[in-house]
Every structure is written in C-alpha cells, then in structure tokens.
Enzyme design. Sequence first.
Site, PDB file in Angstrom:
ATOM      1  N   LYS A   1       0.832  -1.216   0.000  1.00 44.34           N
ATOM      2  CA  LYS A   1       0.000   0.000   0.000  1.00 44.34           C
ATOM      3  C   LYS A   1       0.863   1.260   0.000  1.00 44.34           C
ATOM      4  CE  LYS A   1      -4.336  -1.800   1.776  1.00 44.34           C
ATOM      5  NZ  LYS A   1      -5.398  -1.716   2.774  1.00 44.34           N
TER       6      LYS A   1
ATOM      7  N   LYS B   1      -4.813 -10.215  -5.199  1.00 44.89           N
ATOM      8  CA  LYS B   1      -6.095 -10.431  -4.514  1.00 44.89           C
ATOM      9  C   LYS B   1      -7.123  -9.363  -4.890  1.00 44.89           C
ATOM     10  CE  LYS B   1      -6.345  -8.117  -0.056  1.00 44.89           C
ATOM     11  NZ  LYS B   1      -7.738  -7.661  -0.128  1.00 44.89           N
TER      12      LYS B   1
ATOM     13  N   LYS C   1     -10.834  -3.771  -2.149  1.00 40.07           N
ATOM     14  CA  LYS C   1     -11.628  -2.538  -2.236  1.00 40.07           C
ATOM     15  C   LYS C   1     -10.786  -1.418  -2.787  1.00 40.07           C
ATOM     16  CE  LYS C   1     -13.380  -3.209   2.195  1.00 40.07           C
ATOM     17  NZ  LYS C   1     -12.352  -2.776   3.120  1.00 40.07           N
TER      18      LYS C   1
HETATM   19  P1  ATP Z   1      -8.542  -2.690   1.320  1.00 37.11           P
HETATM   20  O1  ATP Z   1      -8.119  -2.801  -0.110  1.00 37.11           O
HETATM   21  O2  ATP Z   1      -9.102  -1.351   1.713  1.00 37.11           O
HETATM   22  O3  ATP Z   1      -7.487  -3.210   2.282  1.00 37.11           O
HETATM   23  P2  ATP Z   1      -9.859  -5.212   1.439  1.00 37.11           P
HETATM   24  O4  ATP Z   1     -10.654  -5.578   0.262  1.00 37.11           O
HETATM   25  O5  ATP Z   1      -8.509  -5.837   1.580  1.00 37.11           O
HETATM   26  O6  ATP Z   1      -9.791  -3.637   1.456  1.00 37.11           O
HETATM   27  P3  ATP Z   1     -10.285  -5.406   4.301  1.00 37.11           P
HETATM   28  O7  ATP Z   1     -11.255  -4.512   4.985  1.00 37.11           O
HETATM   29  O8  ATP Z   1      -8.836  -5.078   4.395  1.00 37.11           O
HETATM   30  O9  ATP Z   1     -10.714  -5.517   2.752  1.00 37.11           O
HETATM   31  O10 ATP Z   1     -10.485  -6.894   4.809  1.00 37.11           O
HETATM   32  C1  ATP Z   1     -11.690  -7.356   5.426  1.00 37.11           C
HETATM   33  C2  ATP Z   1     -11.715  -8.868   5.504  1.00 37.11           C
HETATM   34  O11 ATP Z   1     -11.896  -9.397   4.171  1.00 37.11           O
HETATM   35  C3  ATP Z   1     -10.443  -9.499   6.050  1.00 37.11           C
HETATM   36  O12 ATP Z   1     -10.803 -10.627   6.826  1.00 37.11           O
HETATM   37  C4  ATP Z   1      -9.717  -9.928   4.814  1.00 37.11           C
HETATM   38  O13 ATP Z   1      -8.853 -11.019   5.064  1.00 37.11           O
HETATM   39  C5  ATP Z   1     -10.867 -10.330   3.890  1.00 37.11           C
HETATM   40  N1  ATP Z   1     -10.505 -10.186   2.480  1.00 37.11           N
HETATM   41  C6  ATP Z   1     -10.172  -9.044   1.843  1.00 37.11           C
HETATM   42  N2  ATP Z   1      -9.904  -9.296   0.548  1.00 37.11           N
HETATM   43  C7  ATP Z   1     -10.073 -10.628   0.369  1.00 37.11           C
HETATM   44  C8  ATP Z   1      -9.945 -11.508  -0.754  1.00 37.11           C
HETATM   45  N3  ATP Z   1      -9.599 -11.037  -1.935  1.00 37.11           N
HETATM   46  N4  ATP Z   1     -10.205 -12.815  -0.585  1.00 37.11           N
HETATM   47  C9  ATP Z   1     -10.571 -13.292   0.632  1.00 37.11           C
HETATM   48  N5  ATP Z   1     -10.699 -12.532   1.729  1.00 37.11           N
HETATM   49  C10 ATP Z   1     -10.456 -11.214   1.614  1.00 37.11           C
HETATM   50 MG    MG Z   2      -7.177  -5.143   3.148  1.00 36.97          MG
END
Ligand code: ATP
Ligand code: MG
Length: 336
Positions: free
Chosen positions: A113, A199, A202
């Site tokens: 990040k 992965k 968001k």
């Molecule tokens: P950001 O990009 O803002 O970090 P994010 O999509 O990674 O957002 P988080 O809020 O960081 O989402 O994570 C929330 C939950 O969702 C955590 O338990 C994380 O492990 C899970 N998670 C996030 N992305 C994935 C993915 N691609 N596959 C499976 N689990 C995920």
């Molecule tokens: Mg995340």
Amino acid sequence: MTKKRILSGIQTTGNLHLGNYLGAIRNWVEMQDEYECFLFLADLHAITVPHDPKLLAENTYKVAAAYLACGIDPERATVFVQSHISAHSELAWLFNCITPLNWLERMIQFKEKAVKQGENVSVGLLDYPVLQSADILLYEPDMVPVGEDQKQHIELTRDIAVRLNHLFGKKKEPVLKVPDALIRVDGARVMSLTDGTKKMSKSDPSELSRIEIGDTPDLIKKKIKKCKTDPMRGLEFGNPERPECDNLLTLYMLLSGQEKAAVAAECADMGWGQFKPLLTETAIAALQPIQEKYQALMDDRGYLESVLKQGNQKASVIANQTLTKVKDALGYSKPL
Ligand code: ATP
Ligand code: MG
C-alpha cells in the site's frame, strides 16, 4: 459450557466485494450459533488512506447494513463501531510503545500500500497492524477468522500479546490472551478479475477487478465478460499456470454452493464462452437476496442505529475491562 469467542471486522473503506463476502462474512455467518461473535466496523482503519469526511459515517452504515444483509444476526452477534469505543485507540498507543519498529516495516500490506501512496505515506498506514492488534486483543477472542491476506497481521498480534505478557505479566497469569487465526481453505483468497495473481481488493483503482456485493446484474455481466481468462479450452482447478481459471471456478463453486468435484466435472470440457454466462447467472442469483435486504436496511436508519448502539454498549464493557488490566500491568495509577 461457555462458547468460544471470535472477533473480526472489515475496514469501512468502500463497497464490499466477493472477497470480503466469501473470505470473511460468509464464515462469520456460519459460526454465529457455535461461537460468541464480536464483529466490528473498522472505521479508524478507514483513514489510513486518504478519505472524504462526507463519506466516512455513511460508509460505516453501509458496511453495517452489508453485514446484516449477508446474514449476520444482531441478536446473536455483537456488531459495533471501532471509533465509538476509545479503548481501541488507547490500547494501540500502549502497544506502540512495546512494538519494535522493524516488526511493522516488514509487513507485506504496508509495503504494497505504501508503494501506491508514494510520498504521502502516513504513520497510520505503517501503524495500522498495531491498532488491529488492539482491536483483537481487547476482546480476548479464541479465534480470529480472516482471509489469507491478514495472516501476517494476526501473527503480529500474537507476537505483541506474547511480548506484553513476557514484559509485564506473571508467568501463571498472562495479561493478554493469545488468539489463533482461522483461515478457511476455500475463498480465503479471492483473486482480482483482471489479474489472477493479485487479490481482489476494495482499494484496487480498477472497478473491473472486483464484483461488489451491490453490483447490478448488468454490471456483473459486464465485469465477467471483460475479466481476464486464458486461451486454453477446458476448465480446471489448481493449475498454477492458470490462476484466473482456478479463481473463476472457485467463485462459481462457492456462489453455487456445489462441491469441488461436481464443479470440476461439470466444467471440464467447457470453453469460456459457455462458462462466463453460467458464472454471471450464478453470481446474480447469489447476490440478489443480499441486495434486497441491504436496501431495506439502508432505508431503516433507526434500526441500524439501534443495532450499533446495543453492540457498542456490550463491546465497550469488555474492551474497558481489558484496557484496565493492561494499564494496571504497565503500572498506571487508577484514574482519580
Ligand atoms: P482494502 O483494499 O481497503 O485493504 P480489502 O478488500 O482488503 O480492502 P479489508 O477490509 O482489508 O478488505 O479486509 C476485510 C476482511 O476481508 C479481512 O478478513 C480480509 O482477510 C478479507 N478479504 C479481503 N480481501 C479478500 C480476498 N480477496 N479474498 C478473501 N478474503 C479477503
Ligand atoms: Mg485489506
């Protein structure tokens, strides 16, 4: 017998996607009967990247509505807002002072990040795993169900707890409980639609990289139509040279609720032209009931507020007990 406790949360940084649903929320929903669940809205984490104050509170409600729409039952689970319980920030400060800087500098998510933020990387982005450790350890959970990407942060949480216990606890009376990560095999790492080696996130600037829980049928169709595939015929799980194929089949398997062997057999001779409409239809059908519930919840702000108020009250009692325990161990006097 008392139930084991789990704790988890999602950053309120935007719209939730299939990775959040399949990697996190879906597992919480399944665990609600067997475990005591504490599920929070991580709005303090949401400002580790540039944010718009006009959207911050609204995003918290949106993620709360998404939790409930996906099947979290506020009668069984405690749903609460991180920023409403000041013990999170306070414990994070105490942890900051016992956490070696180099533990944070080696966090993979920080490195990834930070590159995206260029010159303006905040201390908060580096420090966010320490706040996350406080989020977790305040509630003394037995397990923390997360996606694969959070494994390193849960290890850090354990390291901080062990270090604090070692420095300030008594041998037979540890200050903090050391929790385990719980990472499911299927759905633990949903990959981007535009790059099967990254992965789904968001924070990915491309909306085409993810299917969001609130996407309309047309948008889902468009995203799947444009998603990256490969030139081979016949679809298969587990071929490291075909990450997109494995990811899309896994999505189909999880969204349709079928067994892996059944999906492998059904799709073994398919081409992409046949598979993509099938996945599209399945994703639309799986998300439709969630979207209906989500809309109803967003239209009933009073109800959402009452759920969060009740959750905050319950969570703050436990959080403050743990904070007091840590402050006592560190040698602070009682507040006058
Ligand atoms: P950001 O990009 O803002 O970090 P994010 O999509 O990674 O957002 P988080 O809020 O960081 O989402 O994570 C929330 C939950 O969702 C955590 O338990 C994380 O492990 C899970 N998670 C996030 N992305 C994935 C993915 N691609 N596959 C499976 N689990 C995920
Ligand atoms: Mg995340």
